[in-house]
Structures are given as structure tokens and as C-alpha cells.
Design a protein around this motif. Structure first.
Motif, PDB file in Angstrom:
ATOM      1  N   ALA A  71       0.832  -1.216   0.000  1.00 34.25           N
ATOM      2  CA  ALA A  71       0.000   0.000   0.000  1.00 34.25           C
ATOM      3  C   ALA A  71       0.860   1.256   0.000  1.00 34.25           C
ATOM      4  O   ALA A  71       0.577   2.215  -0.737  1.00 34.25           O
ATOM      5  CB  ALA A  71      -0.931  -0.008   1.213  1.00 34.25           C
ATOM      6  N   ILE A  72       1.919   1.269   0.808  1.00 32.45           N
ATOM      7  CA  ILE A  72       2.793   2.447   0.891  1.00 32.45           C
ATOM      8  C   ILE A  72       3.536   2.681  -0.416  1.00 32.45           C
ATOM      9  O   ILE A  72       3.635   3.810  -0.906  1.00 32.45           O
ATOM     10  CB  ILE A  72       3.811   2.279   2.045  1.00 32.45           C
ATOM     11  CG1 ILE A  72       3.102   2.260   3.404  1.00 32.45           C
ATOM     12  CG2 ILE A  72       4.862   3.375   2.015  1.00 32.45           C
ATOM     13  CD1 ILE A  72       2.519   3.565   3.821  1.00 32.45           C
ATOM     14  N   VAL A  73       4.071   1.617  -1.003  1.00 37.31           N
ATOM     15  CA  VAL A  73       4.850   1.742  -2.234  1.00 37.31           C
ATOM     16  C   VAL A  73       4.003   2.320  -3.372  1.00 37.31           C
ATOM     17  O   VAL A  73       4.511   3.060  -4.222  1.00 37.31           O
ATOM     18  CB  VAL A  73       5.461   0.370  -2.621  1.00 37.31           C
ATOM     19  CG1 VAL A  73       6.007   0.381  -4.037  1.00 37.31           C
ATOM     20  CG2 VAL A  73       6.565   0.002  -1.636  1.00 37.31           C
ATOM     21  N   PRO A 109      12.061   7.624   1.594  1.00 38.72           N
ATOM     22  CA  PRO A 109      12.609   6.267   1.734  1.00 38.72           C
ATOM     23  C   PRO A 109      11.618   5.339   2.442  1.00 38.72           C
ATOM     24  O   PRO A 109      11.097   5.669   3.513  1.00 38.72           O
ATOM     25  CB  PRO A 109      13.859   6.475   2.588  1.00 38.72           C
ATOM     26  CG  PRO A 109      14.259   7.894   2.337  1.00 38.72           C
ATOM     27  CD  PRO A 109      12.975   8.643   2.166  1.00 38.72           C
ATOM     28  N   ILE A 110      11.343   4.189   1.822  1.00 36.23           N
ATOM     29  CA  ILE A 110      10.415   3.199   2.380  1.00 36.23           C
ATOM     30  C   ILE A 110      11.202   1.935   2.711  1.00 36.23           C
ATOM     31  O   ILE A 110      11.782   1.293   1.829  1.00 36.23           O
ATOM     32  CB  ILE A 110       9.280   2.854   1.396  1.00 36.23           C
ATOM     33  CG1 ILE A 110       8.462   4.103   1.058  1.00 36.23           C
ATOM     34  CG2 ILE A 110       8.377   1.768   1.985  1.00 36.23           C
ATOM     35  CD1 ILE A 110       7.475   3.895  -0.070  1.00 36.23           C
ATOM     36  N   PRO A 150      17.803  -2.544  -5.468  1.00 32.98           N
ATOM     37  CA  PRO A 150      16.383  -2.338  -5.726  1.00 32.98           C
ATOM     38  C   PRO A 150      16.062  -1.107  -6.577  1.00 32.98           C
ATOM     39  O   PRO A 150      15.125  -1.104  -7.355  1.00 32.98           O
ATOM     40  CB  PRO A 150      15.788  -2.194  -4.312  1.00 32.98           C
ATOM     41  CG  PRO A 150      16.778  -2.831  -3.410  1.00 32.98           C
ATOM     42  CD  PRO A 150      18.108  -2.585  -4.031  1.00 32.98           C
ATOM     43  N   GLY A 151      16.839  -0.025  -6.412  1.00 31.93           N
ATOM     44  CA  GLY A 151      16.548   1.211  -7.132  1.00 31.93           C
ATOM     45  C   GLY A 151      15.388   1.945  -6.483  1.00 31.93           C
ATOM     46  O   GLY A 151      14.727   1.448  -5.563  1.00 31.93           O
ATOM     47  N   GLY A 152      15.139   3.158  -6.927  1.00 37.89           N
ATOM     48  CA  GLY A 152      14.030   3.922  -6.381  1.00 37.89           C
ATOM     49  C   GLY A 152      14.228   4.271  -4.926  1.00 37.89           C
ATOM     50  O   GLY A 152      15.335   4.580  -4.486  1.00 37.89           O
ATOM     51  N   ASN A 153      13.161   4.172  -4.151  1.00 40.36           N
ATOM     52  CA  ASN A 153      13.189   4.598  -2.749  1.00 40.36           C
ATOM     53  C   ASN A 153      12.840   3.465  -1.785  1.00 40.36           C
ATOM     54  O   ASN A 153      12.453   3.712  -0.646  1.00 40.36           O
ATOM     55  CB  ASN A 153      12.205   5.761  -2.541  1.00 40.36           C
ATOM     56  CG  ASN A 153      10.767   5.369  -2.852  1.00 40.36           C
ATOM     57  OD1 ASN A 153      10.514   4.624  -3.800  1.00 40.36           O
ATOM     58  ND2 ASN A 153       9.820   5.874  -2.073  1.00 40.36           N
ATOM     59  N   VAL A 154      12.973   2.208  -2.245  1.00 42.56           N
ATOM     60  CA  VAL A 154      12.483   1.073  -1.452  1.00 42.56           C
ATOM     61  C   VAL A 154      13.560   0.001  -1.268  1.00 42.56           C
ATOM     62  O   VAL A 154      14.261  -0.359  -2.213  1.00 42.56           O
ATOM     63  CB  VAL A 154      11.258   0.419  -2.130  1.00 42.56           C
ATOM     64  CG1 VAL A 154      10.706  -0.707  -1.260  1.00 42.56           C
ATOM     65  CG2 VAL A 154      10.177   1.452  -2.429  1.00 42.56           C
ATOM     66  N   ASN A 179      21.349   6.159   0.043  1.00 43.81           N
ATOM     67  CA  ASN A 179      20.137   6.014  -0.761  1.00 43.81           C
ATOM     68  C   ASN A 179      19.600   4.603  -0.556  1.00 43.81           C
ATOM     69  O   ASN A 179      20.270   3.622  -0.870  1.00 43.81           O
ATOM     70  CB  ASN A 179      20.460   6.264  -2.238  1.00 43.81           C
ATOM     71  CG  ASN A 179      19.225   6.147  -3.117  1.00 43.81           C
ATOM     72  OD1 ASN A 179      18.136   5.884  -2.632  1.00 43.81           O
ATOM     73  ND2 ASN A 179      19.412   6.344  -4.404  1.00 43.81           N
ATOM     74  N   LEU A 180      18.396   4.491  -0.034  1.00 39.93           N
ATOM     75  CA  LEU A 180      17.831   3.181   0.287  1.00 39.93           C
ATOM     76  C   LEU A 180      17.744   2.290  -0.951  1.00 39.93           C
ATOM     77  O   LEU A 180      17.937   1.071  -0.876  1.00 39.93           O
ATOM     78  CB  LEU A 180      16.439   3.348   0.918  1.00 39.93           C
ATOM     79  CG  LEU A 180      15.833   2.137   1.624  1.00 39.93           C
ATOM     80  CD1 LEU A 180      16.777   1.585   2.677  1.00 39.93           C
ATOM     81  CD2 LEU A 180      14.502   2.500   2.260  1.00 39.93           C
ATOM     82  N   GLY A 181      17.483   2.885  -2.095  1.00 42.81           N
ATOM     83  CA  GLY A 181      17.381   2.107  -3.326  1.00 42.81           C
ATOM     84  C   GLY A 181      18.681   1.470  -3.759  1.00 42.81           C
ATOM     85  O   GLY A 181      18.693   0.557  -4.596  1.00 42.81           O
ATOM     86  N   ASP A 182      19.810   1.935  -3.194  1.00 42.16           N
ATOM     87  CA  ASP A 182      21.119   1.344  -3.502  1.00 42.16           C
ATOM     88  C   ASP A 182      21.513   0.252  -2.519  1.00 42.16           C
ATOM     89  O   ASP A 182      22.563  -0.379  -2.665  1.00 42.16           O
ATOM     90  CB  ASP A 182      22.209   2.428  -3.487  1.00 42.16           C
ATOM     91  CG  ASP A 182      22.040   3.432  -4.611  1.00 42.16           C
ATOM     92  OD1 ASP A 182      21.450   3.064  -5.655  1.00 42.16           O
ATOM     93  OD2 ASP A 182      22.480   4.582  -4.439  1.00 42.16           O
ATOM     94  N   MET A 183      20.675   0.021  -1.512  1.00 39.41           N
ATOM     95  CA  MET A 183      20.992  -0.952  -0.468  1.00 39.41           C
ATOM     96  C   MET A 183      20.280  -2.272  -0.744  1.00 39.41           C
ATOM     97  O   MET A 183      19.060  -2.300  -0.937  1.00 39.41           O
ATOM     98  CB  MET A 183      20.596  -0.397   0.909  1.00 39.41           C
ATOM     99  CG  MET A 183      21.314   0.903   1.249  1.00 39.41           C
ATOM    100  SD  MET A 183      20.633   1.751   2.710  1.00 39.41           S
ATOM    101  CE  MET A 183      21.093   0.593   4.000  1.00 39.41           C
TER     102      MET A 183
END
Length: 347
Positions: A120-122, A129-130, A150-154, A302-306
Motif C-alpha cells: 500500500a505504501i509503495v 525512503p520506504i 532495488p533502485g528507487g526509494n524502497v 540512498n535506500l534504493g542502492d541498499m
């Protein structure tokens, strides 16, 4: 009179200047709000938490997450953290409303606990960052398209290692030769539960054991579904199914009353009264997610890089009191399979 007016204008200007030196949104790239004074800088953060339902495993994730932040010097007690905690109580309409509210708010990070909350959040938030936790299969849930980057904010922590399912099914087959049919109470509307059911079914086939499913859509149906399996199966099992886990007490009652072995996919349900699982502590799972949050908030990552992390440390967990209630004879061979006997054999 002119002197008084001039003094009043000067004082007003000073007050405006002072007000402008208060809180300002940090634009340094490491998130948070900055309170600056002289050469020191203190950052504060706002985090929103969305949890699909209340049960011990998901509660432990939240507690472990906040503990990791506290250990890094970020907590409400330190006056540098505001936490907006929301629980959908298993209702999808509430879940969507919570996601919409969070998307409209100005948060530094959002923690989504369990697959429905994360989904739902995504859908609603594309910038903040999610971080997810308590999610079984982030790829199948379409939260990310790549686990390594993952890319993006998740990104986040997945709570299923396929080996846990395979090992538990193997334990049942090896130590319970009379089990030919394993009953599963299942919420077919939860993708992670369906995926785990499929993996369990696949792992049972070589042993000649059939998985018999009883479907539910909410906790009020769990008792009837469990009772419908009595007489048709030789043991009971549940996956990491949020609706079913939240109503596990009902299954424990039936298992004890009818002396049916009950196996779960999470440690917390074993601590409550299921006999066995192959798993880990959800507090540790949440702590792992919290450490990722610290890297985002403090280090500006950046969360998307983790990469999405997975629980690697697994152990067989046995509840001896539950065994007695369910008519199970715990053998030395069973106990020998437990690595951490002090913590994972529950008396």
C-alpha cells in the motif's frame, strides 16, 4: 515618541531575525531537521510506521527497529525522533488510508511492517525512503524488481529464507512418520502466505506427505477452518500469514484439545504454544531493519542502492510444554538438531 517608535521597529526586526534562526529543513542530503546553534548541529527525524495487524512477531519487529535507532542515538527519549505509529488492525481499507496519510505527510523515512502494508505504501509514496520488514517475498509482492540493487526509494529485510521451510518439512517427515497429511490454515489473499504454502507443498512431495488447505479471509474464520481439518489431517501447520498468525491462539487450543502436533513458521507462535519451527527472533529481524534506517538517516545513504537483506541464522526451535499438551514424545534426536539449546529449547 519618535524614539519609542524607532525602538519598537528595531526590536521587531531582531525578533524576526531570531525566529529565522530556529528550525530549518536540512538540505545537506542526510535527512532530518537541523537545530543549529554556534558550531553544533543537532538533527531530529520524523518516522512513520505502518503495521498491518497486531501480533507478537510484527510487534517484535517494531520494537527491534526502534531499539536499533536508539542504540544509534536516535530516539524519542533523546528528543530527536518523532514516531507516527499506525496499525490497520487487519483491515485493507484502513491499510490504504494509512498509506495515503503517510504519503501526504513530511516524513524522513517510512517503515512498512508486513507485505500488505508495504504494498500500500509503495503505491502511494515515490520519494520518501520506504523500508520494509516482515515481508516474505519482495519480488513476488512487486515491492522491488532487484534484490541486490532495488533502485528507487524502497528496500528492506525479507523474513523468509526458503531453507527454513524445507528444513521444517524435513523435520516433520523424519520425526513424525505417521504424518501423511499436513493441515494448513491459509489466507489465500496474502501473497507471501500462498508462496510459502507452495514451497511447503513442494518440500513435502518427496516424503509422500499431502498438504491439506483450509482457507480463511479473517481471524473470525480461523476456529472453524482449524476444526474442519480435525480428523482429516495428522498435524497442523501455518506459514508467515499475518491474519492466521494473529489468530494462532485458536489453533493452539484446538491442537491441544485434540492432541494434534502444531508446527508454525515463526518463533513467537512456538513461544505461545505451537510445538516447533525453523526460524529466528523477529526482534533481531526488526533490529536489522533499524540498522538500515540508521544508514539512511545518519549517513545519507540512498535506500534504493541498499540490497534487500535476508535472515541467514536459522535454528530449530522446540516448545516442550506444547509437546506434552499435543501428545508429542520429544526424542533426544529431535533435541540434538537444535543448535542453541539454551535459548531454542523452550521448557
Amino acid at each position: 515618541m519618535k524614539k519609542k517608535m524607532l525602538l519598537s521597529v528595531v526590536m521587531s526586526a531582531l525578533l524576526v531575525t531570531a525566529a529565522g534562526c530556529g528550525n530549518a529543513k536540512d538540505t545537506s542530503g542526510s535527512g532530518g531537521t537541523s537545530d543549529k546553534g554556534g558550531d553544533t548541529e543537532k538533527k531530529s527525524y520524523k518516522i512513520a510506521i505502518s503495521q498491518i495487524v497486531e501480533h507478537p512477531s510484527l510487534d517484535a519487529i517494531r520494537e527491534g527497529f526502534l531499539a536499533a535507532l536508539k542504540d544509534a542515538g536516535i530516539s524519542e527519549a533523546d528528543n530527536n525522533l518523532r514516531v507516527d505509529t499506525n496499525n490497520a488492525q487487519g483491515d485493507q481499507a484502513n491499510n490504504i488510508s494509512i498509506a495515503q496519510k503517510m504519503a501526504a505527510d513530511n516524513n524522513d523515512l517510512i517503515l512498512a511492517i508486513a507485505t500488505p502494508s508495504a504494498q500500500a505504501i509503495v503505491k502511494q509514496e515515490k520519494e520518501t525512503p520506504i523500508l520494509f520488514a516482515g515481508v516474505t517475498d519482495p519480488l513476488n509482492a512487486k515491492l522491488v524488481s532487484n534484490l541486490e540493487k532495488p533502485g528507487g526509494n524502497v528496500s528492506g529485510v525479507a523474513d523468509m529464507n526458503p531453507k527454513a521451510v524445507t528444513d521444517l518439512m524435513g523435520f516433520i517427515a523424519e520425526n513424525f512418520p505417521n504424518v501423511k497429511k499436513l493441515g494448513l490454515v491459509l489466507n489465500t489473499g496474502e501473497s507471501n502466505a500462498v508462496l510459502m504454502a507452495s514451497k511447503a507443498e513442494e518440500a513435502l512431495k518427496p516424503h509422500g506427505i499431502t498438504l491439506v488447505k483450509a482457507a480463511v479471509t479473517n481471524t473470525s474464520e480461523i476456529k472453524q477452518a482449524t476444526e474442519s481439518l480435525v480428523g482429516r489431517v495428522d498435524a497442523l501447520y501455518i506459514t508467515l500469514d499475518n491474519i492466521v498468525v494473529s489468530g494462532a491462539d485458536t489453533i493452539i487450543q484446538v491442537a491441544n484439545a485434540k492432541h494434534i502436533p502444531f508446527f508454525s513458521s515463526d518463533r513467537d507462535t512456538v513461544e505461545k504454544g505451537a510445538f516447533a519451527t525453523v526460524g529466528f527472533k523477529y526482534y533481531d529481524h526488526g533490529y536489522q531493519a533499524g540498522k538500515m534506517a540508521v544508514e539512511v538517516l545518519k549517513d545519507g545513504k540512498n535506500l534504493g542502492d541498499m540490497e534487500v537483506k535476508m535472515q541467514e541464522k536459522l535454528d530449530l526451535i522446540l516448545n516442550l510444554k506444547a509437546a506434552k499438551a499435543q501428545g508429542i514424545t520429544v526424542t533426544d534426536a529431535m533435541k540434538e538438531k537444535v543448535q542453541d539449546k539454551d535459548n531454542d529449547i523452550i521448557e
